[in-house]
Motif scaffolding. Sequence first.
Motif, PDB file in Angstrom:
ATOM      1  N   ARG A 102      -2.978   4.259   7.837  1.00 58.64           N
ATOM      2  CA  ARG A 102      -3.443   4.792   6.560  1.00 58.64           C
ATOM      3  C   ARG A 102      -2.683   6.047   6.164  1.00 58.64           C
ATOM      4  O   ARG A 102      -2.028   6.672   6.993  1.00 58.64           O
ATOM      5  CB  ARG A 102      -4.933   5.111   6.656  1.00 58.64           C
ATOM      6  N   LEU A 116       0.003  15.995   3.051  1.00 57.03           N
ATOM      7  CA  LEU A 116       0.172  14.586   3.404  1.00 57.03           C
ATOM      8  C   LEU A 116      -0.396  14.347   4.795  1.00 57.03           C
ATOM      9  O   LEU A 116      -0.138  15.132   5.709  1.00 57.03           O
ATOM     10  CB  LEU A 116       1.668  14.239   3.410  1.00 57.03           C
ATOM     11  N   HIS A 117      -1.163  13.291   4.964  1.00 60.25           N
ATOM     12  CA  HIS A 117      -1.657  12.934   6.290  1.00 60.25           C
ATOM     13  C   HIS A 117      -1.384  11.459   6.539  1.00 60.25           C
ATOM     14  O   HIS A 117      -1.841  10.615   5.778  1.00 60.25           O
ATOM     15  CB  HIS A 117      -3.157  13.220   6.421  1.00 60.25           C
ATOM     16  N   PRO A 161      -4.459  -5.921  -5.287  1.00 57.66           N
ATOM     17  CA  PRO A 161      -3.030  -5.866  -4.946  1.00 57.66           C
ATOM     18  C   PRO A 161      -2.717  -4.814  -3.895  1.00 57.66           C
ATOM     19  O   PRO A 161      -1.702  -4.899  -3.229  1.00 57.66           O
ATOM     20  CB  PRO A 161      -2.359  -5.517  -6.283  1.00 57.66           C
ATOM     21  N   ASN A 162      -3.572  -3.824  -3.742  1.00 59.55           N
ATOM     22  CA  ASN A 162      -3.369  -2.805  -2.713  1.00 59.55           C
ATOM     23  C   ASN A 162      -4.715  -2.142  -2.436  1.00 59.55           C
ATOM     24  O   ASN A 162      -5.698  -2.408  -3.124  1.00 59.55           O
ATOM     25  CB  ASN A 162      -2.329  -1.768  -3.166  1.00 59.55           C
ATOM     26  N   THR A 163      -4.732  -1.279  -1.416  1.00 57.01           N
ATOM     27  CA  THR A 163      -5.991  -0.632  -1.022  1.00 57.01           C
ATOM     28  C   THR A 163      -6.076   0.808  -1.523  1.00 57.01           C
ATOM     29  O   THR A 163      -6.972   1.544  -1.123  1.00 57.01           O
ATOM     30  CB  THR A 163      -6.121  -0.617   0.510  1.00 57.01           C
ATOM     31  N   ALA A 164      -5.148   1.200  -2.386  1.00 59.40           N
ATOM     32  CA  ALA A 164      -5.087   2.607  -2.796  1.00 59.40           C
ATOM     33  C   ALA A 164      -6.303   3.034  -3.621  1.00 59.40           C
ATOM     34  O   ALA A 164      -6.759   2.305  -4.497  1.00 59.40           O
ATOM     35  CB  ALA A 164      -3.808   2.865  -3.592  1.00 59.40           C
ATOM     36  N   ILE A 165      -6.800   4.217  -3.303  1.00 51.71           N
ATOM     37  CA  ILE A 165      -7.860   4.875  -4.067  1.00 51.71           C
ATOM     38  C   ILE A 165      -7.251   6.139  -4.656  1.00 51.71           C
ATOM     39  O   ILE A 165      -6.707   6.970  -3.926  1.00 51.71           O
ATOM     40  CB  ILE A 165      -9.031   5.291  -3.158  1.00 51.71           C
ATOM     41  N   ILE A 166      -7.337   6.286  -5.962  1.00 46.92           N
ATOM     42  CA  ILE A 166      -6.762   7.450  -6.618  1.00 46.92           C
ATOM     43  C   ILE A 166      -7.888   8.282  -7.224  1.00 46.92           C
ATOM     44  O   ILE A 166      -8.731   7.762  -7.944  1.00 46.92           O
ATOM     45  CB  ILE A 166      -5.772   7.031  -7.739  1.00 46.92           C
ATOM     46  N   SER A 167      -7.892   9.558  -6.910  1.00 52.22           N
ATOM     47  CA  SER A 167      -8.880  10.477  -7.485  1.00 52.22           C
ATOM     48  C   SER A 167      -8.162  11.484  -8.352  1.00 52.22           C
ATOM     49  O   SER A 167      -7.181  12.090  -7.926  1.00 52.22           O
ATOM     50  CB  SER A 167      -9.616  11.234  -6.374  1.00 52.22           C
ATOM     51  N   GLN A 186      -2.912  23.941   6.948  1.00 61.79           N
ATOM     52  CA  GLN A 186      -3.229  22.989   8.011  1.00 61.79           C
ATOM     53  C   GLN A 186      -3.305  23.777   9.311  1.00 61.79           C
ATOM     54  O   GLN A 186      -2.415  24.561   9.613  1.00 61.79           O
ATOM     55  CB  GLN A 186      -2.139  21.923   8.120  1.00 61.79           C
ATOM     56  N   ILE A 235      -4.435  10.519  -3.472  1.00 58.56           N
ATOM     57  CA  ILE A 235      -4.369   9.074  -3.282  1.00 58.56           C
ATOM     58  C   ILE A 235      -4.503   8.794  -1.801  1.00 58.56           C
ATOM     59  O   ILE A 235      -4.007   9.554  -0.967  1.00 58.56           O
ATOM     60  CB  ILE A 235      -3.062   8.473  -3.854  1.00 58.56           C
ATOM     61  N   SER A 236      -5.217   7.736  -1.470  1.00 58.50           N
ATOM     62  CA  SER A 236      -5.322   7.341  -0.071  1.00 58.50           C
ATOM     63  C   SER A 236      -5.247   5.825  -0.001  1.00 58.50           C
ATOM     64  O   SER A 236      -5.614   5.133  -0.952  1.00 58.50           O
ATOM     65  CB  SER A 236      -6.634   7.826   0.537  1.00 58.50           C
ATOM     66  N   ILE A 237      -4.738   5.329   1.111  1.00 58.16           N
ATOM     67  CA  ILE A 237      -4.714   3.876   1.307  1.00 58.16           C
ATOM     68  C   ILE A 237      -5.440   3.537   2.594  1.00 58.16           C
ATOM     69  O   ILE A 237      -5.448   4.316   3.555  1.00 58.16           O
ATOM     70  CB  ILE A 237      -3.290   3.299   1.334  1.00 58.16           C
ATOM     71  N   GLY A 238      -6.072   2.374   2.591  1.00 56.28           N
ATOM     72  CA  GLY A 238      -6.866   1.957   3.743  1.00 56.28           C
ATOM     73  C   GLY A 238      -6.206   0.821   4.498  1.00 56.28           C
ATOM     74  O   GLY A 238      -5.104   0.377   4.165  1.00 56.28           O
ATOM     75  N   ASN A 239      -6.896   0.362   5.502  1.00 57.73           N
ATOM     76  CA  ASN A 239      -6.386  -0.732   6.317  1.00 57.73           C
ATOM     77  C   ASN A 239      -6.470  -2.065   5.587  1.00 57.73           C
ATOM     78  O   ASN A 239      -7.122  -2.191   4.547  1.00 57.73           O
ATOM     79  CB  ASN A 239      -7.162  -0.795   7.630  1.00 57.73           C
ATOM     80  N   ILE A 292      -1.933   8.458   9.210  1.00 54.42           N
ATOM     81  CA  ILE A 292      -2.664   8.004  10.401  1.00 54.42           C
ATOM     82  C   ILE A 292      -1.984   6.735  10.882  1.00 54.42           C
ATOM     83  O   ILE A 292      -1.773   5.805  10.093  1.00 54.42           O
ATOM     84  CB  ILE A 292      -4.142   7.696  10.062  1.00 54.42           C
ATOM     85  N   ASN A 341       0.823  -1.213   0.000  1.00 50.98           N
ATOM     86  CA  ASN A 341       0.000   0.000   0.000  1.00 50.98           C
ATOM     87  C   ASN A 341       0.855   1.259   0.000  1.00 50.98           C
ATOM     88  O   ASN A 341       0.634   2.170  -0.806  1.00 50.98           O
ATOM     89  CB  ASN A 341      -0.923  -0.015   1.217  1.00 50.98           C
ATOM     90  N   TYR A 377      -2.241   4.383  14.303  1.00 49.41           N
ATOM     91  CA  TYR A 377      -2.733   4.086  15.650  1.00 49.41           C
ATOM     92  C   TYR A 377      -2.443   2.631  15.972  1.00 49.41           C
ATOM     93  O   TYR A 377      -2.720   1.748  15.152  1.00 49.41           O
ATOM     94  CB  TYR A 377      -4.256   4.283  15.749  1.00 49.41           C
ATOM     95  N   HIS A 412     -10.121  15.080  12.769  1.00 52.24           N
ATOM     96  CA  HIS A 412      -9.517  15.583  11.536  1.00 52.24           C
ATOM     97  C   HIS A 412     -10.618  15.995  10.574  1.00 52.24           C
ATOM     98  O   HIS A 412     -11.455  15.174  10.207  1.00 52.24           O
ATOM     99  CB  HIS A 412      -8.617  14.526  10.888  1.00 52.24           C
ATOM    100  N   GLU A 462      -3.169   9.610   3.469  1.00 49.66           N
ATOM    101  CA  GLU A 462      -3.877  10.405   2.462  1.00 49.66           C
ATOM    102  C   GLU A 462      -2.914  11.434   1.914  1.00 49.66           C
ATOM    103  O   GLU A 462      -2.171  12.051   2.673  1.00 49.66           O
ATOM    104  CB  GLU A 462      -5.045  11.166   3.081  1.00 49.66           C
ATOM    105  N   LEU A 502     -11.328   9.941  16.143  1.00 47.92           N
ATOM    106  CA  LEU A 502     -10.932   8.784  16.962  1.00 47.92           C
ATOM    107  C   LEU A 502     -11.333   9.047  18.395  1.00 47.92           C
ATOM    108  O   LEU A 502     -11.087  10.144  18.913  1.00 47.92           O
ATOM    109  CB  LEU A 502      -9.415   8.583  16.886  1.00 47.92           C
TER     110      LEU A 502
END
Lengths: 339, 339, 339, 339
Positions: free
Chosen positions: A244, A152-153, C261-267, B218, A254-258, A155, A133, A157, B153, A246, B248
């Motif tokens: 994650r 850029l963010h 293959p990954n969890t990425a979301i691209i906008s 930010q 682009i963002s990635i999840g768990n 996360i 990811n 935890y 956030h 963002e 959270l």
Amino acid sequence: MLAQSLKLGLIGAGRIGNLHAGHLTVRVPSADVIMVADVYEDAASKCAERYAIPSFTRDYREVLAQTDIQAVVICSSTASHARIIEEAAQAGKHIFCEKPIALDLASIDRALAAVERAGVKLQIGFNRRFDANYRRVRQAVAEGEIGRPHLLHIISYDPAPPPLEYIRVSGGLFLDMTIHDFDMARFLIGGEVDGVFAMAGVMVDPAIGTADDVDTAQVMLQFSNGVLGMISNSRQAVYGYDQRVELLGSAGAISIGNAYPNTAIISDSHSTRRDLPLHFFIERYTESFLSEMTAFVDAILCNVPVPVTGHDGRIPVVMALAAEKSLVERRLVRLSEIA
Amino acid sequence: MLAQSLKLGLIGAGRIGNLHAGHLTVRVPSADVIMVADVYEDAASKCAERYAIPSFTRDYREVLAQTDIQAVVICSSTASHARIIEEAAQAGKHIFCEKPIALDLASIDRALAAVERAGVKLQIGFNRRFDANYRRVRQAVAEGEIGRPHLLHIISYDPAPPPLEYIRVSGGLFLDMTIHDFDMARFLIGGEVDGVFAMAGVMVDPAIGTADDVDTAQVMLQFSNGVLGMISNSRQAVYGYDQRVELLGSAGAISIGNAYPNTAIISDSHSTRRDLPLHFFIERYTESFLSEMTAFVDAILCNVPVPVTGHDGRIPVVMALAAEKSLVERRLVRLSEIA
Amino acid sequence: MLAQSLKLGLIGAGRIGNLHAGHLTVRVPSADVIMVADVYEDAASKCAERYAIPSFTRDYREVLAQTDIQAVVICSSTASHARIIEEAAQAGKHIFCEKPIALDLASIDRALAAVERAGVKLQIGFNRRFDANYRRVRQAVAEGEIGRPHLLHIISYDPAPPPLEYIRVSGGLFLDMTIHDFDMARFLIGGEVDGVFAMAGVMVDPAIGTADDVDTAQVMLQFSNGVLGMISNSRQAVYGYDQRVELLGSAGAISIGNAYPNTAIISDSHSTRRDLPLHFFIERYTESFLSEMTAFVDAILCNVPVPVTGHDGRIPVVMALAAEKSLVERRLVRLSEIA
Amino acid sequence: MLAQSLKLGLIGAGRIGNLHAGHLTVRVPSADVIMVADVYEDAASKCAERYAIPSFTRDYREVLAQTDIQAVVICSSTASHARIIEEAAQAGKHIFCEKPIALDLASIDRALAAVERAGVKLQIGFNRRFDANYRRVRQAVAEGEIGRPHLLHIISYDPAPPPLEYIRVSGGLFLDMTIHDFDMARFLIGGEVDGVFAMAGVMVDPAIGTADDVDTAQVMLQFSNGVLGMISNSRQAVYGYDQRVELLGSAGAISIGNAYPNTAIISDSHSTRRDLPLHFFIERYTESFLSEMTAFVDAILCNVPVPVTGHDGRIPVVMALAAEKSLVERRLVRLSEIA
């Protein structure tokens, strides 16, 4: 067994040491672990038995003394990292060392100098860089898929705080936990941070406060290329490991999840739900731990540069020290103020 | 037409004035708009024709002079808000006013004092509070669904910057755009902010920098109850309006996503994709604009408190001024330093 | 190497044979592959070299003749499965065999009878039963998480048709492709099917029609416990391997999605998208192929029943033959009409 | 009120009648409802009061007798639809009629003949065609976004069965519920169905079986252009109204999901979940009910064809009758066998 294989010694047979032992003995065919050391002899012995490692010892110096060992994997306590790096370098061994190298810059600089003098390879264990990811985010930045990065963010935890005795020797949240995110920020943006601003509190467990640490934090990052970054940290997300990213850029985001144990969605008369994410780093980063070790072994066997250098291990410590200073002084702190 | 209906005058017939006119005349049966004013007579005339409003004028004082008008909806330029509030209050009209009340605290305080003296109702146009998604987050906090809040956030990106001439009179990013997010932070947590730290840059368009403003920012928030907050702002997310929240807490987390024109997922040989989110606030917040207006009309007809008070309109301006100071001084600024 | 390990011979060194060889030699520590056979000696030799298997041969009977080999893994062409099962059973070897056992019931019944006479274990290669997603659906049914099942829908699309020469000897869509879904239907519901109705067409490639096969199909299933099932098949989903299940029950529903293959979301300014799903069964079912082989080895070493029996291999063939009959006769066909 | 407005009479003031009354009086500015009829005078009176409709009656013939009424909206019981259509056509009124026109083809054909003779417009209430999600699927097909369609799957589950007294007069599952899906299948593919195969059972409530109906069904569709379709129906999905479509084509796939009251995702120590989908058709299809009525009013005022014709109302009844026959005879039934 391949024609060419790398003979390794493992120093430290705790949780992470056993994880690496498993990968090196079962899933990295070109690696050959021939000795394991741990100050608790019982731990060394059990690890040796479990992974069919031919010999074990309570003294890591025995590992360094083995002339057929070409490389060591250091998974001992943080306080011993820098010293063992120095000695291993002097013994001419290539080195993989878990993060952080040390909690102070003087020790780090001594260790890095020894590595440079000896001309051995040193790779630091920032395993998340090898996760599919995060790599996908890095690829998007490198290829300009979302234009120039703006915001850029990260996360990050944990599912639950570690034991208090661990926290007391951990170096504090920034050096123990945020350090992964400091590295990730540099990796993803492909650039350096100039200044940091941090706020933090004790929200999860008052005992962490009495141990002089914080358990919840936000750190803002100013990159030298203008990007603004933000890290959110908590020692406890009750639903599990939350990891994650963002990233907003000039041409998209682009963002990635768990990562989850399965893709099932269950609907009943109360809600539409899925199972919790993979619980902690062992489950979530299994493949990235394997990949970093494969990369280390390959870097030595093929004599190419390691993907995460000693310099990459030093900078996040500087960032953590700057964050600590910012927390006290309630102002933006430049990294140049630290080192 | 219901037995009981509220007679209203509309002041300002620009984009947002027309939006409210549409809702009040078509979708709020208990509202009766009887006059519309705009300094551009043509705009007033067209709005009157489009929504069958019986009379129009270029002078808002004609609206205030109409004795059968019970309430006014102020959608004129920001610079005129505070003055019109004062005059409307003196004329005994209930008031709905778009945000911000003014760009300086002295004007705001004068307007609020006039409202208090006159004993009329004043509602500020923080429409997002009425959005089903944000309300769901607020509900989760209020009901303890995720325990005590720890980290908030708010992501708030516009699809594209407004015209430069608008930016020049907007009061700057914090007073024009972040102000919605300052309000949202207070609303969601149900508590006050003590201090803010802001970083910002010109990343979208250099011309915004030459207009002495920033386009990317930010802002970190320290709540008096210990919660840490973070707002991310950009004048441009090329994929459209990005309006999300993550929170959270000690017992879980809640996040809300964007709104889309449909739920379709299309897969082809290149990607799995969906259509872009609803483009901007007109599309995204249609229902919340309607709800805030319904709430305003009901508050008067039923003589109950308005859901967003003058005080709620003042605090975000204080926060914006603190953010501006922080940006210059690179340190945490307490709201108490501002007012 | 564990104290107790199972000595195996591999018969067939094509794509799936190599996949099993990799798992058995690298990731199943208790397995010890000592010989590989393939009618193409070159394929056997390459597989032996790649996975450090001590010996190879072009004649599978040499494998059966090795007295220290306790079990065989049959990955040869479908036409040879039943005969090799018979001979392996007579040689006293435990057997893992890829699906389908045979394309006709007489051959299957002869093979199963030989297995029973010899008292050896036989496991059939329905690997999807070991996938975490399908297991989660099975668990939901078994534990009553969604009440009693009512409607089952299995979606199973390949990314692209196999070569025409393969299709000509495949036994047709129902026996080659749907057979996995017939097995999955029985596995998920935990019950038997009474009757099937099938419709199909040539939509992907006319050449498949000239080879007397179909490439797109829907099969309805009537379970003896009343559940209604539906299978959707296509030889070509251009976006990749599409493998999903939906199940409605009296107390809820469960569905599983594809693996990515990954969890990425691209906008970007065109869409919000993600990368395509894992392309085909090698990528998607890596872990389930490993798990089925681990289960086979464990079943022998621990002398417990295999998780997928010869009976489980026979029934889906009956279902496929019934579907073929239904396709011709345009009516519901009872399995009891077939066998 | 616009210069040009359409004078309407409403026949039937039950749930759906009130829904249309609300839209026509509040949200369709060019509509002017001047009379409402219901055999229960009380229902007519309440509807008139609630929506400020000037007059009401218990006899729909009074509506037809009003010379200034240009169009009628028929929301009475199904049994009366065809007769009222005939009389309204004879009275020269344009007609909007809820589905189904009738439960038998003779009545339908008589009604359609009367409409044709009178030269009035007739629109049938297949509201789902106006939903943004289904329209997006239709658009994808029409524009070739996923190539030529191959496999269509329509999922359509109600949250709970209607009262038994309703079921007894409903005409049965296929004519009452599946009829929407039969229409949707034709709409989405833009082509006609040749044959159907149906299986069904009583799984939700045995009382439905004693009322001689089924509550769960699967219907397979053979389109004349070769597309294969599948409809899944249940009278009860305990999690709410489940209304989705999946379509595989030669160049990709498109699917649409349910509509939710908000986008919030809540994670706690048990699961990651969201609130249930919008509960039933009133909530889910609010906007499509409004759009169909706007389209009807516009079709008359602008004298353009209605978007859902009497022919579109007839075909789904044929399909339902074919499905019933298939259920009994357990074979594919051609529509040409019915009519």
